[in-house]
Design a protein around this motif. Structure first.
Motif, PDB file in Angstrom:
ATOM      1  N   LYS A   1       0.773  -1.201  -0.221  1.00 24.55           N
ATOM      2  CA  LYS A   1      -0.119  -0.033   0.064  1.00 24.55           C
ATOM      3  C   LYS A   1       0.951   1.276   0.077  1.00 24.55           C
ATOM      4  O   LYS A   1       0.471   2.152  -0.722  1.00 24.55           O
ATOM      5  CB  LYS A   1      -0.919  -0.024   1.335  1.00 24.55           C
ATOM      6  CG  LYS A   1      -2.263  -0.821   1.252  1.00 24.55           C
ATOM      7  CD  LYS A   1      -3.125  -0.147   2.254  1.00 24.55           C
ATOM      8  CE  LYS A   1      -3.857  -1.399   2.585  1.00 24.55           C
ATOM      9  NZ  LYS A   1      -4.388  -1.211   4.124  1.00 24.55           N
TER      10      LYS A   1
ATOM     11  N   ARG B   1       2.828   1.691  -3.291  1.00 22.06           N
ATOM     12  CA  ARG B   1       1.631   2.276  -4.248  1.00 22.06           C
ATOM     13  C   ARG B   1       1.624   3.659  -4.200  1.00 22.06           C
ATOM     14  O   ARG B   1       1.291   4.410  -5.187  1.00 22.06           O
ATOM     15  CB  ARG B   1       0.287   1.631  -4.187  1.00 22.06           C
ATOM     16  CG  ARG B   1       0.008   0.432  -5.093  1.00 22.06           C
ATOM     17  CD  ARG B   1      -1.287   0.247  -5.265  1.00 22.06           C
ATOM     18  NE  ARG B   1      -1.283  -1.551  -5.504  1.00 22.06           N
ATOM     19  CZ  ARG B   1      -1.761  -2.224  -4.529  1.00 22.06           C
ATOM     20  NH1 ARG B   1      -2.006  -1.924  -3.407  1.00 22.06           N
ATOM     21  NH2 ARG B   1      -1.743  -3.449  -4.706  1.00 22.06           N
ATOM     22  N   LYS B   2       1.348   4.189  -2.946  1.00 24.06           N
ATOM     23  CA  LYS B   2       0.999   5.736  -2.747  1.00 24.06           C
ATOM     24  C   LYS B   2       2.185   6.605  -2.735  1.00 24.06           C
ATOM     25  O   LYS B   2       2.301   7.853  -2.623  1.00 24.06           O
ATOM     26  CB  LYS B   2       0.255   5.746  -1.447  1.00 24.06           C
ATOM     27  CG  LYS B   2      -1.298   5.106  -1.447  1.00 24.06           C
ATOM     28  CD  LYS B   2      -1.777   5.537   0.066  1.00 24.06           C
ATOM     29  CE  LYS B   2      -1.251   5.113   1.120  1.00 24.06           C
ATOM     30  NZ  LYS B   2      -1.728   4.878   2.499  1.00 24.06           N
TER      31      LYS B   2
ATOM     32  N   GLN C   1       4.839   9.154  -2.863  1.00 20.26           N
ATOM     33  CA  GLN C   1       4.604  10.696  -3.342  1.00 20.26           C
ATOM     34  C   GLN C   1       6.103  11.099  -3.478  1.00 20.26           C
ATOM     35  O   GLN C   1       6.659  11.421  -2.563  1.00 20.26           O
ATOM     36  CB  GLN C   1       3.745  11.437  -2.511  1.00 20.26           C
ATOM     37  CG  GLN C   1       2.400  10.958  -2.533  1.00 20.26           C
ATOM     38  CD  GLN C   1       1.581  11.808  -3.213  1.00 20.26           C
ATOM     39  OE1 GLN C   1       1.661  13.216  -2.980  1.00 20.26           O
ATOM     40  NE2 GLN C   1       0.506  11.417  -3.967  1.00 20.26           N
TER      41      GLN C   1
END
Ligand SMILES: Nc1nc2c(ncn2[C@@H]2O[C@H](COP(=O)(O)OP(=O)(O)O)[C@@H](O)[C@H]2O)c(=O)[nH]1
Ligand SMILES: [Mg+2]
Length: 191
Positions: free
Chosen positions: A18, A21-22, A24
């Motif tokens: 997770k 995937r996120k 930034q």
């Protein structure tokens, strides 16, 4: 081992997946975090890349043609791998895999240092006896921030550092040289 040494949930709700995937990136010009894996031939670099692919696809991804047989290196070219999750979304990081390190038989330290600065073009085939130079067609003289490597990972076979095997002194010297150059590049970027 008869039992798992630690419990890992590799399913859809895995926390590490997770977070990855996120991921930034602060600089909007950077499309993806560029990771480079290096290490001796047969240390498991290509297998690691295949494992990451499999983990995000939730199934085994074909590994047959990328893995080294014995001490022969299968990966000769600079290969950057993108990753997709099971829904086909592209993940925000890429991993470049290169020929194994080794004096006369593998990629040379200067080729790795050029890769870190983004000077090695995708698909360039490394030559163990002649490092890439500015005259080569595989040399990228104007690397963008996306060609540059943002994270360098050394992969070592564990038996070479726990006593049953040994790391060649030449190899240790090469790794120290590469690490020093990576630190200098990173200092330049943050200055
Ligand atoms: N025991 C063990 N073998 C591995 C591991 N990773 C890779 N291998 C095996 O080591 C050999 C070389 O792996 P490869 O990924 O081609 O190494 P590379 O030359 O660094 O890309 C293959 O036979 C793999 O199956 C690992 O984590 N543990
Ligand atoms: Mg390989």
């Amino acid at each position: 081992m008869e039992t798992d040494w630690c419990e890992i949930n590799w399913g859809k709700n895995n926390e590490m997946k997770k977070n990855l995937r996120k991921l930034q990136l602060k600089n909007p010009a950077v499309e993806h975090l560029h990771i480079l894996v290096i290490g001796p031939v047969g240390s498991g670099k290509s297998s690691f890349v295949q494992s990451v692919k499999s983990i995000f696809k939730n199934r085994m991804v074909n590994t047959a043609c990328t893995v080294a047989a014995g001490d022969r290196c299968f990966t000769h070219a600079f290969t950057t791998n993108q990753f997709e999750d099971e829904r086909g979304s592209i993940l925000p990081f890429v991993i470049s895999d290169v020929m194994g390190l080794g004096k006369d038989s593998g990629v040379q330290a200067s080729d790795i240092i050029n890769s870190l600065s983004g000077h090695i073009k995708e698909g360039y085939t490394f030559n163990p006896v002649r490092p890439c130079s500015e005259k080569d067609t595989g040399y990228n003289s104007c690397p963008t921030v996306n060609d540059k490597v943002h994270c360098l990972v050394f992969i070592l076979p564990i038996d070479s550092v726990t006593g049953s095997g040994h790391l060649d002194n030449n190899l240790i010297g090469m790794m120290q040289n590469i690490r020093q150059n990576a630190c200098d590049l990173s200092e330049k970027l943050t200055r």
